[in-house]
Design a protein around this motif. Sequence first.
Motif, PDB file in Angstrom:
ATOM      1  N   LYS A  99      57.604 -12.545 -26.710  1.00  0.00           N
ATOM      2  CA  LYS A  99      58.182 -12.732 -25.598  1.00  0.00           C
ATOM      3  C   LYS A  99      59.554 -12.807 -25.311  1.00  0.00           C
ATOM      4  N   GLU A 100      59.886 -12.625 -24.383  1.00  0.00           N
ATOM      5  CA  GLU A 100      61.408 -12.460 -23.906  1.00  0.00           C
ATOM      6  C   GLU A 100      62.183 -13.499 -24.432  1.00  0.00           C
ATOM      7  N   ALA A 101      61.493 -14.905 -24.288  1.00  0.00           N
ATOM      8  CA  ALA A 101      62.246 -16.027 -24.535  1.00  0.00           C
ATOM      9  C   ALA A 101      62.584 -15.952 -26.131  1.00  0.00           C
ATOM     10  N   ARG A 102      61.521 -15.667 -26.968  1.00  0.00           N
ATOM     11  CA  ARG A 102      61.491 -15.462 -28.357  1.00  0.00           C
ATOM     12  C   ARG A 102      62.525 -14.489 -28.799  1.00  0.00           C
ATOM     13  N   PHE A 103      62.571 -13.568 -28.157  1.00  0.00           N
ATOM     14  CA  PHE A 103      63.548 -12.377 -28.411  1.00  0.00           C
ATOM     15  C   PHE A 103      64.936 -13.004 -28.384  1.00  0.00           C
ATOM     16  N   LYS A 104      65.345 -13.491 -27.291  1.00  0.00           N
ATOM     17  CA  LYS A 104      66.582 -13.984 -26.939  1.00  0.00           C
ATOM     18  C   LYS A 104      67.123 -14.938 -27.644  1.00  0.00           C
TER      19      LYS A 104
END
Length: 165
Positions: A99-104
Amino acid sequence: VGFLNSIDFPLQIVVQSRQLQIQPYLDELIKIEHEQKNELLQMQIADYRAFVKELVDIGQIMTKRFFVVVPYDPLSNKKKGFFARSKEVLKPALTVRLKEARFKERKQELDMRLRQVQGGLESIGLQVVPLDTQALIELYYTTYNPDISFQEPLAKLEELQVENV
C-alpha cells in the motif's frame, strides 16, 4: 570507528578499479591544438598530449571509485515476529503489493539510513554523492559492459526505451 559502531544495519563498501580512460581528454587537446593560431603553442600542446598519452600507457594509471551500499530489507525488520516474517517468505506476492502508506514508511526509513551514513562519512571529511536513477543505470552499464560503455555511452534516462516482455 564511532560512525560504524553507531549504525545498526549492514553496509556494503564496493571499490571499483578501472584503467584511466584518457582518450576524451586527448581528443579535447587535439581540438584545442587545431584551433590554436600560435604555432609555438600548437607544438607545446602536441608535446603535452604525447607526454600524457605515454604516461598513461606506461604507468597503467587506475581510477578508483568507492560506493557505500545502504540496504533495506523489510523482512529483516526486527519489529515483526517469526510468524509474520515466515508468512512473507511463504507468500512473497503479498510483500510485492504494498500500500502507498507502507511504501512511504519504508522509503522514510531508507532515507533516514542514508542521512545517517551520509552524515557519518561527511564527518570524517569524505565527499558523499547519492546516486540517482540515471547514475545507477550508468554505473550498472559501465560495470557489466566495460569495453562497450566507453565506445557507446548510455543515453539519458528520458531517451531510453524499455521493451515489455
